[in-house]
Scaffold this motif. Sequence first.
Motif, PDB file in Angstrom:
ATOM      1  N   ARG A   1     -65.157  80.888 -66.342  1.00  0.00           N
ATOM      2  CA  ARG A   1     -65.868  79.625 -66.133  1.00  0.00           C
ATOM      3  C   ARG A   1     -66.890  79.363 -67.231  1.00  0.00           C
ATOM      4  NH1 ARG A   1     -65.108  82.016 -61.205  1.00  0.00           N
ATOM      5  NH2 ARG A   1     -64.227  80.685 -59.548  1.00  0.00           N
TER       6      ARG A   1
ATOM      7  N   GLU B   1     -60.716  85.355 -64.271  1.00  0.00           N
ATOM      8  CA  GLU B   1     -61.028  83.930 -64.256  1.00  0.00           C
ATOM      9  C   GLU B   1     -62.265  83.673 -65.109  1.00  0.00           C
ATOM     10  OE1 GLU B   1     -59.112  81.646 -62.884  1.00  0.00           O
ATOM     11  OE2 GLU B   1     -57.730  83.205 -62.181  1.00  0.00           O
TER      12      GLU B   1
ATOM     13  N   MET C   1     -62.538  75.777 -65.012  1.00  0.00           N
ATOM     14  CA  MET C   1     -62.154  77.186 -64.914  1.00  0.00           C
ATOM     15  C   MET C   1     -60.740  77.367 -65.452  1.00  0.00           C
ATOM     16  SD  MET C   1     -62.061  79.651 -61.548  1.00  0.00           S
ATOM     17  CE  MET C   1     -60.606  78.885 -60.863  1.00  0.00           C
TER      18      MET C   1
ATOM     19  N   LEU D   1     -64.976  74.207 -69.239  1.00  0.00           N
ATOM     20  CA  LEU D   1     -65.820  75.389 -69.142  1.00  0.00           C
ATOM     21  C   LEU D   1     -67.252  75.070 -69.549  1.00  0.00           C
ATOM     22  CD1 LEU D   1     -63.388  77.867 -70.959  1.00  0.00           C
ATOM     23  CD2 LEU D   1     -63.566  77.471 -68.498  1.00  0.00           C
TER      24      LEU D   1
END
Length: 249
Positions: free
Chosen positions: A37, A35, A1, A238
Amino acid sequence: MTSRAELENYLATLLDVGRFRDYGPNGLQVEGRGEIRRIVSGVTASLALIEAAIEAQADAIVVHHGLFWRGQDGRVVGWMKQRLQALLQHDINLFAYHLPLDAHAQLGNNAQLGLQLGWGADAQFGEQELGFIGALPQPLDVAGLRAHIEQRLGRSVTAVAGDGRRLRRVAWCSGGAQGYFESAIAAGADAFITGEISEPQAHLARETGVAFLACGHHATERYGAPALGVHMAERFGLEHRFIEIDNPA
């Protein structure tokens, strides 16, 4: 992340965004969640790609062709409304890198196109050094080069043969770079490879003897975005998926 800001700053440095005079903004074009991911990479920020990214539950999309270009109609209506509405409703970040992604010496469209075709560059040329040039592993005639490219890219190629010389040095610049043909000739190329052909290039090929091959805009620019996506995934831990939206151009 990683955070949106960290990713944006990293890509700006990696791709040396500040050195380019471009046709639109490079970097974050649409702000989404903070954020990140999961990322999706693709060639163009079309509605089809955005909808596929939504289905993939992406936090960010990274493309070569973004939404905003110099001189376009600034109103948010029609197709622009549809694309923006989908991104904003699902809080997805859109990052776009145009010329910076063409020029990068390892991850860029031209570097990755060379890898796909099986050769490397020993120099860059032209305005903003977007064009790549290098020696073929072995000399070819135009028919042989055309067949090789068609096999590697999986599509037909338009070729203007020039004077029929054996081809030893080839230059290439992905997408709509037919205007780089004269720079490629000046750089010593026997053949120039790009995505599109316009009316003047056929005459220049015949008059200068340098072959010109038009291999498709999308077809020559579909390798940089996934290479960048893989790099980002490895750098920041990621999830990444490249989504191909078919385009005959």
